[in-house]
Scaffold this motif. Structure first.
Motif, PDB file in Angstrom:
ATOM      1  N   GLY A 190       0.786  -1.265  -0.039  1.00 55.40           N
ATOM      2  CA  GLY A 190      -0.059   0.119   0.034  1.00 55.40           C
ATOM      3  C   GLY A 190       0.944   1.193   0.067  1.00 55.40           C
ATOM      4  N   CYS A 191       2.025   0.999  -0.395  1.00 52.51           N
ATOM      5  CA  CYS A 191       2.882   2.330  -0.267  1.00 52.51           C
ATOM      6  C   CYS A 191       2.739   3.111  -1.924  1.00 52.51           C
ATOM      7  CB  CYS A 191       4.348   2.062  -0.061  1.00 52.51           C
ATOM      8  SG  CYS A 191       4.893   1.066   1.407  1.00 52.51           S
ATOM      9  N   ARG A 192       3.145   4.522  -1.685  1.00 52.65           N
ATOM     10  CA  ARG A 192       3.570   5.234  -3.036  1.00 52.65           C
ATOM     11  C   ARG A 192       4.982   5.007  -3.078  1.00 52.65           C
ATOM     12  NH1 ARG A 192       4.732  10.806  -3.236  1.00 52.65           N
ATOM     13  NH2 ARG A 192       4.492  11.518  -5.505  1.00 52.65           N
ATOM     14  N   VAL A 193       5.336   4.547  -4.184  1.00 51.83           N
ATOM     15  CA  VAL A 193       6.884   4.332  -4.845  1.00 51.83           C
ATOM     16  C   VAL A 193       7.423   5.356  -5.847  1.00 51.83           C
ATOM     17  CG1 VAL A 193       8.483   2.599  -5.386  1.00 51.83           C
ATOM     18  CG2 VAL A 193       6.430   1.692  -4.033  1.00 51.83           C
ATOM     19  N   LEU A 194       8.332   5.924  -5.520  1.00 51.23           N
ATOM     20  CA  LEU A 194       8.971   6.679  -6.465  1.00 51.23           C
ATOM     21  C   LEU A 194      10.358   6.166  -6.831  1.00 51.23           C
ATOM     22  CD1 LEU A 194       8.962  10.174  -4.433  1.00 51.23           C
ATOM     23  CD2 LEU A 194       7.485   9.383  -6.391  1.00 51.23           C
ATOM     24  N   GLU A 195      10.605   6.139  -8.111  1.00 54.10           N
ATOM     25  CA  GLU A 195      11.976   5.342  -8.522  1.00 54.10           C
ATOM     26  C   GLU A 195      13.124   6.311  -9.169  1.00 54.10           C
ATOM     27  OE1 GLU A 195      10.983   1.892 -11.163  1.00 54.10           O
ATOM     28  OE2 GLU A 195       8.847   2.935 -10.963  1.00 54.10           O
ATOM     29  N   ALA A 196      14.118   5.873  -8.963  1.00 55.55           N
ATOM     30  CA  ALA A 196      15.339   6.537  -9.485  1.00 55.55           C
ATOM     31  C   ALA A 196      16.645   5.483  -9.557  1.00 55.55           C
ATOM     32  CB  ALA A 196      16.063   7.598  -8.573  1.00 55.55           C
TER      33      ALA A 196
END
Length: 229
Positions: A27-33
């Motif tokens: 249920g997390c919001r994920v940002l990617e780099a």
């Protein structure tokens, strides 16, 4: 973990996608780099609750990213290292990492470590306290703002360093066992490796300057606060 924002910094797309899926399932919001420069840009533009940071990155490595973020943030940082190299681990802690996982790792284990860092942060914010601040020997610790001053001068502590100092100052003169630190701050069972706690204590003492002696080592037990001058 539901509702939290995780920034995953990993240059290998397959590994990054696997971690993303695990966090999304929680249920997390994920940002990617995929590189250090993009990681810093996303961190500056977004509100992030936890940083999962690989050391070996193109352009700007994980150590450099950690160092820059620690200049103005105490966000929990979980570092990924490609080998169980003591120097890599200690350098990560010295730069402000809160925990680390060695590659190749099991994603469920990494997820568990991430959960415990977030839970530690949540417990620290919600735990009942006798007051919002502590003052002893010129050290002023303010829980709501998570700030620390030493003789009136602000000192920047990481999330873990703040928690260690808070636990010590809440129990002046009492020896706190290593197992208590591990359970309270990291949440997982003590595994016999002293490097993590020892390095955070060393970094904390360095930042306290002339007050470093207030944190004394209790042989074969742990640490206590209040003996120094």
């Amino acid at each position: 973990m539901r509702g939290t924002t995780i920034l995953v910094v990993e240059d290998e797309p397959i590994l990054r996608e696997i971690l993303k899926d695990y966090f999304l399932n929680e249920g997390c919001r994920v940002l990617e780099a995929g590189d250090g420069h993009l990681a810093l840009s996303l961190f500056q533009e977004q509100t992030v609750d936890l940083l999962v940071l690989d050391i070996m990155l193109p352009g700007l490595d994980g150590w450099s990213v950690c160092r820059r973020i620690r200049k103005n943030s105490d966000i929990p940082i979980l570092m990924l290292t490609a080998r169980a190299d003591e120097d890599d681990t200690l350098l990560g802690f010295e730069l402000g990492a809160d925990d680390y996982v060695v590659k190749p790792y099991s994603p469920p284990i990494l997820l568990a470590r991430a959960k415990r860092l977030l839970e530690s942060r949540s417990r620290a914010s919600s735990a009942p306290r006798s007051g919002d601040e502590l003052l002893a020997h010129g050290i002023h610790l303010h829980f709501p703002s998570r700030t620390v001053t030493v003789d009136g001068t602000a000192v920047d502590l990481t999330h873990t360093e703040f928690e260690i100092l808070g636990l010590l100052m809440q129990n002046p003169g009492i020896a706190i066992a290593r197992e208590q630190f591990i359970t309270r701050i990291w949440g997982y069972e003590y595994d016999g490796d002293d490097r993590t706690l020892n390095t955070h204590i060393r970094n904390l003492r360095t930042k306290l300057g002339d007050k470093a002696g207030l944190i004394s080592t209790v042989v074969r037990i742990g640490y206590k606060f209040g003996d120094g001058r």
